[in-house]
Scaffold this motif. Sequence first.
Motif, mmCIF file in Angstrom:
data_model
loop_
_atom_site.group_PDB
_atom_site.id
_atom_site.type_symbol
_atom_site.label_atom_id
_atom_site.label_comp_id
_atom_site.label_asym_id
_atom_site.label_seq_id
_atom_site.Cartn_x
_atom_site.Cartn_y
_atom_site.Cartn_z
ATOM 1 N N PRO A 139 0.832 -1.207 0.000
ATOM 2 C CA PRO A 139 0.000 0.000 0.000
ATOM 3 C C PRO A 139 0.863 1.253 0.000
ATOM 4 O O PRO A 139 2.057 1.181 0.311
ATOM 5 N N PRO A 140 0.250 2.406 -0.318
ATOM 6 C CA PRO A 140 1.016 3.650 -0.241
ATOM 7 C C PRO A 140 1.568 3.826 1.171
ATOM 8 O O PRO A 140 0.904 3.467 2.142
ATOM 9 N N ASP A 149 -3.228 14.129 -8.961
ATOM 10 C CA ASP A 149 -3.646 15.041 -7.898
ATOM 11 C C ASP A 149 -4.971 14.623 -7.263
ATOM 12 O O ASP A 149 -5.336 15.098 -6.197
ATOM 13 N N ASN A 150 -5.699 13.729 -7.936
ATOM 14 C CA ASN A 150 -6.958 13.241 -7.364
ATOM 15 C C ASN A 150 -6.842 11.809 -6.848
ATOM 16 O O ASN A 150 -7.850 11.152 -6.579
ATOM 17 N N ASP A 198 -0.489 14.095 -3.118
ATOM 18 C CA ASP A 198 -1.219 12.835 -2.964
ATOM 19 C C ASP A 198 -0.905 12.125 -1.648
ATOM 20 O O ASP A 198 -1.317 10.995 -1.433
ATOM 21 N N ASP A 199 -0.159 12.767 -0.734
ATOM 22 C CA ASP A 199 0.009 12.244 0.626
ATOM 23 C C ASP A 199 -0.971 12.903 1.593
ATOM 24 O O ASP A 199 -1.004 12.558 2.775
ATOM 25 N N THR A 214 -6.696 12.257 -0.060
ATOM 26 C CA THR A 214 -6.141 11.576 -1.231
ATOM 27 C C THR A 214 -5.632 10.196 -0.848
ATOM 28 O O THR A 214 -5.802 9.231 -1.596
ATOM 29 N N VAL A 215 -5.022 10.098 0.337
ATOM 30 C CA VAL A 215 -4.505 8.795 0.769
ATOM 31 C C VAL A 215 -5.650 7.798 0.937
ATOM 32 O O VAL A 215 -5.541 6.635 0.538
#
Length: 227
Positions: A15-16, A62-63, A164-165, A169-170
């Motif tokens: 995952p991120p 960005d989304n 995106d953090d 967004t996350v």
Amino acid sequence: MPLNDKPFELIFLGPPVSGKGTQTELVANTFDIPHISTGVILQNIKAETNNPLAQEVASYMDNGKLVPTELVNRLVADRIKKDDCSLGYAMDGFPRTLEQAQYLSQITTVDRVFLINVSDEAIVERMSGRRVCKNGHTWHLKYSPPKDQLICDTCGESLFQRDDDKEETVKSRLEVYHREADAIVKFYEEQGLLSKINGEQSIEKVQQQIIKLLVTDLRSKIDWNKS
Ligand code: AMP
């Protein structure tokens, strides 16, 4: 297992904010192979004001949405053909979908896939502290702090929090991740390529486990070649 021309075609899933970027970079340095990150490739395109793709790429990133697979596939295919990939590469951020995993199998032979497992709760905690520079070096204010919170120790560039953090967004990125990840994990598990690593250990412990598995892989390939 035969020793192929490129023994280090390595994929890092997770995952991120699981630390897969950090682990990928460490493995790349250890074996002197390039670290390929589709996130960094796309961030760079986004930053190129003259690139006609910049705005399109930004509208997805960005989304927290995935950039269209056709474009990302092409970028990856071009990147892994470069001379510096003669022994392979350590790649994170790709594949992100089953379709991308299937595409990668068509164009190359993956040697090993590491899944860095981290719970959603731990991810949200980690997210708030992540900082990156424009060259893709990643730091964490708590777990892997730079000497100065605003400067990258590796290259001296400014550190920032990626759009995106940010929390909303996350959450969206985690949803996308969970939707796609199971199918990719199954795809590599069925091929006997997947190694699951507990990503909630220290950076050093995670790295040691990965290197140990890679050395075991290499040994068995060399033994196979001898016999
Ligand atoms: P990352 O640095 O890997 O977290 O990627 C940051 C963003 O880049 C993602 O949220 C996506 O918008 C885009 N991206 C990176 N890799 C891919 C990929 N393999 N497929 C589609 N979009 C991607």
